[in-house]
Design a protein around this motif. Sequence first.
Motif, PDB file in Angstrom:
ATOM      1  N   LEU A 205       1.046  -1.203   0.162  1.00 35.72           N
ATOM      2  CA  LEU A 205       0.166  -0.025  -0.060  1.00 35.72           C
ATOM      3  C   LEU A 205       0.810   1.262   0.098  1.00 35.72           C
ATOM      4  CD1 LEU A 205      -2.851  -0.875   2.502  1.00 35.72           C
ATOM      5  CD2 LEU A 205      -3.083  -0.943   0.130  1.00 35.72           C
ATOM      6  N   PRO A 206       0.270   2.335  -0.428  1.00 37.68           N
ATOM      7  CA  PRO A 206       1.001   3.713  -0.466  1.00 37.68           C
ATOM      8  C   PRO A 206       1.130   4.061   1.038  1.00 37.68           C
ATOM      9  CG  PRO A 206      -0.838   3.680  -2.029  1.00 37.68           C
ATOM     10  CD  PRO A 206      -1.105   2.430  -1.580  1.00 37.68           C
ATOM     11  N   PRO A 207       2.479   4.620   1.579  1.00 40.56           N
ATOM     12  CA  PRO A 207       2.430   4.781   2.645  1.00 40.56           C
ATOM     13  C   PRO A 207       1.256   5.574   3.463  1.00 40.56           C
ATOM     14  CG  PRO A 207       4.727   5.042   1.650  1.00 40.56           C
ATOM     15  CD  PRO A 207       3.469   4.824   0.615  1.00 40.56           C
ATOM     16  N   HIS A 208       0.867   6.547   2.977  1.00 40.91           N
ATOM     17  CA  HIS A 208      -0.163   7.461   3.418  1.00 40.91           C
ATOM     18  C   HIS A 208      -1.325   6.821   3.711  1.00 40.91           C
ATOM     19  CE1 HIS A 208      -1.686   7.880  -0.564  1.00 40.91           C
ATOM     20  NE2 HIS A 208      -2.623   8.531  -0.128  1.00 40.91           N
ATOM     21  N   LYS A 209      -1.461   5.717   3.308  1.00 38.99           N
ATOM     22  CA  LYS A 209      -2.591   4.898   3.311  1.00 38.99           C
ATOM     23  C   LYS A 209      -2.735   3.850   4.526  1.00 38.99           C
ATOM     24  CE  LYS A 209      -5.310   4.069   0.170  1.00 38.99           C
ATOM     25  NZ  LYS A 209      -6.306   3.523  -1.043  1.00 38.99           N
ATOM     26  N   VAL A 210      -1.487   3.891   5.330  1.00 43.67           N
ATOM     27  CA  VAL A 210      -1.368   3.015   6.226  1.00 43.67           C
ATOM     28  C   VAL A 210      -0.680   3.934   7.354  1.00 43.67           C
ATOM     29  CG1 VAL A 210      -0.128   0.933   7.304  1.00 43.67           C
ATOM     30  CG2 VAL A 210      -0.427   1.241   4.833  1.00 43.67           C
ATOM     31  N   ILE A 211      -1.311   3.585   8.611  1.00 44.49           N
ATOM     32  CA  ILE A 211      -0.975   4.516   9.805  1.00 44.49           C
ATOM     33  C   ILE A 211      -0.720   3.476  11.141  1.00 44.49           C
ATOM     34  CG2 ILE A 211      -1.994   6.129  11.661  1.00 44.49           C
ATOM     35  CD1 ILE A 211      -1.712   7.296   9.052  1.00 44.49           C
ATOM     36  N   GLY A 212       0.512   3.753  11.705  1.00 43.55           N
ATOM     37  CA  GLY A 212       0.887   2.923  12.539  1.00 43.55           C
ATOM     38  C   GLY A 212       0.556   3.618  13.930  1.00 43.55           C
ATOM     39  N   LEU A 213       0.206   2.871  15.031  1.00 40.40           N
ATOM     40  CA  LEU A 213      -0.111   3.419  16.413  1.00 40.40           C
ATOM     41  C   LEU A 213       0.817   2.923  17.501  1.00 40.40           C
ATOM     42  CD1 LEU A 213      -4.226   3.211  16.392  1.00 40.40           C
ATOM     43  CD2 LEU A 213      -2.747   5.107  15.640  1.00 40.40           C
ATOM     44  N   THR A 214       1.396   3.582  17.985  1.00 40.13           N
ATOM     45  CA  THR A 214       2.155   3.113  19.238  1.00 40.13           C
ATOM     46  C   THR A 214       1.772   3.973  20.361  1.00 40.13           C
ATOM     47  OG1 THR A 214       4.543   2.697  19.887  1.00 40.13           O
ATOM     48  CG2 THR A 214       4.064   4.868  18.917  1.00 40.13           C
ATOM     49  N   ILE A 215       2.455   3.519  21.651  1.00 39.25           N
ATOM     50  CA  ILE A 215       1.845   3.854  22.887  1.00 39.25           C
ATOM     51  C   ILE A 215       3.208   3.561  23.771  1.00 39.25           C
ATOM     52  CG2 ILE A 215       0.917   1.700  23.488  1.00 39.25           C
ATOM     53  CD1 ILE A 215      -1.283   3.130  24.911  1.00 39.25           C
ATOM     54  N   LYS A 216       3.385   4.458  24.904  1.00 40.82           N
ATOM     55  CA  LYS A 216       4.215   4.050  25.899  1.00 40.82           C
ATOM     56  C   LYS A 216       3.946   2.914  26.800  1.00 40.82           C
ATOM     57  CE  LYS A 216       6.568   8.084  25.508  1.00 40.82           C
ATOM     58  NZ  LYS A 216       5.926   8.553  24.251  1.00 40.82           N
ATOM     59  N   PRO A 217       4.964   2.242  26.940  1.00 38.12           N
ATOM     60  CA  PRO A 217       5.011   0.812  27.769  1.00 38.12           C
ATOM     61  C   PRO A 217       4.188   1.043  29.112  1.00 38.12           C
ATOM     62  CG  PRO A 217       7.057   0.864  26.971  1.00 38.12           C
ATOM     63  CD  PRO A 217       6.584   2.201  26.578  1.00 38.12           C
ATOM     64  N   GLN A 218       4.432   1.903  29.835  1.00 39.41           N
ATOM     65  CA  GLN A 218       3.812   2.034  31.145  1.00 39.41           C
ATOM     66  C   GLN A 218       2.356   2.091  30.885  1.00 39.41           C
ATOM     67  OE1 GLN A 218       6.507   3.640  30.032  1.00 39.41           O
ATOM     68  NE2 GLN A 218       8.164   3.697  31.261  1.00 39.41           N
ATOM     69  N   GLN A 219       1.821   3.266  30.036  1.00 41.69           N
ATOM     70  CA  GLN A 219       0.646   3.287  29.662  1.00 41.69           C
ATOM     71  C   GLN A 219      -0.142   2.156  29.082  1.00 41.69           C
ATOM     72  OE1 GLN A 219      -1.148   6.136  30.372  1.00 41.69           O
ATOM     73  NE2 GLN A 219      -3.016   5.627  29.350  1.00 41.69           N
ATOM     74  N   LEU A 220       0.515   1.271  28.237  1.00 39.54           N
ATOM     75  CA  LEU A 220      -0.304   0.062  27.723  1.00 39.54           C
ATOM     76  C   LEU A 220      -0.150  -1.058  28.953  1.00 39.54           C
ATOM     77  CD1 LEU A 220      -1.262  -1.347  25.229  1.00 39.54           C
ATOM     78  CD2 LEU A 220       1.075  -2.059  25.000  1.00 39.54           C
ATOM     79  N   ASN A 221       0.509  -0.921  29.881  1.00 39.71           N
ATOM     80  CA  ASN A 221       0.483  -1.705  30.747  1.00 39.71           C
ATOM     81  C   ASN A 221      -0.808  -1.844  31.743  1.00 39.71           C
ATOM     82  OD1 ASN A 221       1.761  -2.126  34.253  1.00 39.71           O
ATOM     83  ND2 ASN A 221       1.897  -4.045  32.964  1.00 39.71           N
ATOM     84  N   ILE A 222      -0.955  -0.294  32.300  1.00 39.13           N
ATOM     85  CA  ILE A 222      -2.179   0.018  32.780  1.00 39.13           C
ATOM     86  C   ILE A 222      -3.493  -0.407  32.195  1.00 39.13           C
ATOM     87  CG2 ILE A 222      -3.343   1.951  33.765  1.00 39.13           C
ATOM     88  CD1 ILE A 222      -0.542   3.439  34.214  1.00 39.13           C
ATOM     89  N   ILE A 223      -3.525   0.092  30.780  1.00 42.64           N
ATOM     90  CA  ILE A 223      -4.741  -0.109  29.958  1.00 42.64           C
ATOM     91  C   ILE A 223      -5.017  -1.801  29.950  1.00 42.64           C
ATOM     92  CG2 ILE A 223      -5.583  -0.231  27.768  1.00 42.64           C
ATOM     93  CD1 ILE A 223      -4.115   2.285  27.376  1.00 42.64           C
TER      94      ILE A 223
END
Length: 289
Positions: A205-223
């Motif tokens: 796919l063209p790069p602008h049609k893909v979006i990656g989501l990341t998050i801080k490890p500590q926040q993800l641990n809480i969630i």
Amino acid sequence: MLNWEKGLEEGLAIIAPKDDNPVVYIVSDSIGETAELVAKAAVSQFNGGNVQIRRVPYVNDPQDIVDIIDEAQGQNCIIAFTLVLPELREVLVREADRHHIPTVDIMGPFLDALTLITSGPPKLEPGLVRKLDEEYFRRVEAIEFAVKYDDGKDPRGILRADLVILGVSRTSKTPLSMYLAHKRIKAANVPLVPEVAPPQEIFNLPPHKVIGLTIKPQQLNIIRTERLKTLGLTSHADYASPERILKELEYAEGIMKRVGCPVIDVTNKAVEETASKVLEIYYRGERHK
């Protein structure tokens, strides 16, 4: 002469004038469905009466009106119209009066009456009803798409999507996809898990049609810990362990680098804020592709 091809392009049945049968011309700055329905309802009160109804859509120039009057003059006819622009209405009524052709303004009196009870003037933009209907159905279609292709259920949706969202579990991929659907964007989302190879389609796919989501490890641990509690599971499960979270995030980062897509950190961000950034990236890419 009238540009009847406009009507034909819309799949309309335009019949050439013949003998002295009554004719109702439907003149509209959009497709003319509203006026035609009114005309048909009125004609039905006369058992049809051999009345012909001819629709002339997309009239947006005074010269179009002059052509219509030239075609209609000398016939046993009336002109019913839905023209939201006052200048076009004035031209039609003036020219029709000059040739003694009766006219019926279907939209104008209603607009004038509504102006008396509303806080502002009408937009005077042709075809708004149709545009609203199209927007509604596009939104419904996008929502159905987001549900169908949620969480990587069907890789075939990746190539049909306007946007593909990548991320590990609990980075708000699904809420983001649904929010984008309400903006009429078809979004598919794909979970990134170290034990499961991602669909090959995302790398094409063209790069602008893909979006990656990341998050801080500590926040993800809480969630994730809270998520386990709601499921009645122990918070010590591997799903919420710091080691597992770091492994998943590192794996996801590697995949996103291979794809070459933009990455958004969703730590402590509302879905609306993330969606705003996603749409900015998407539309910028669409303009420059």
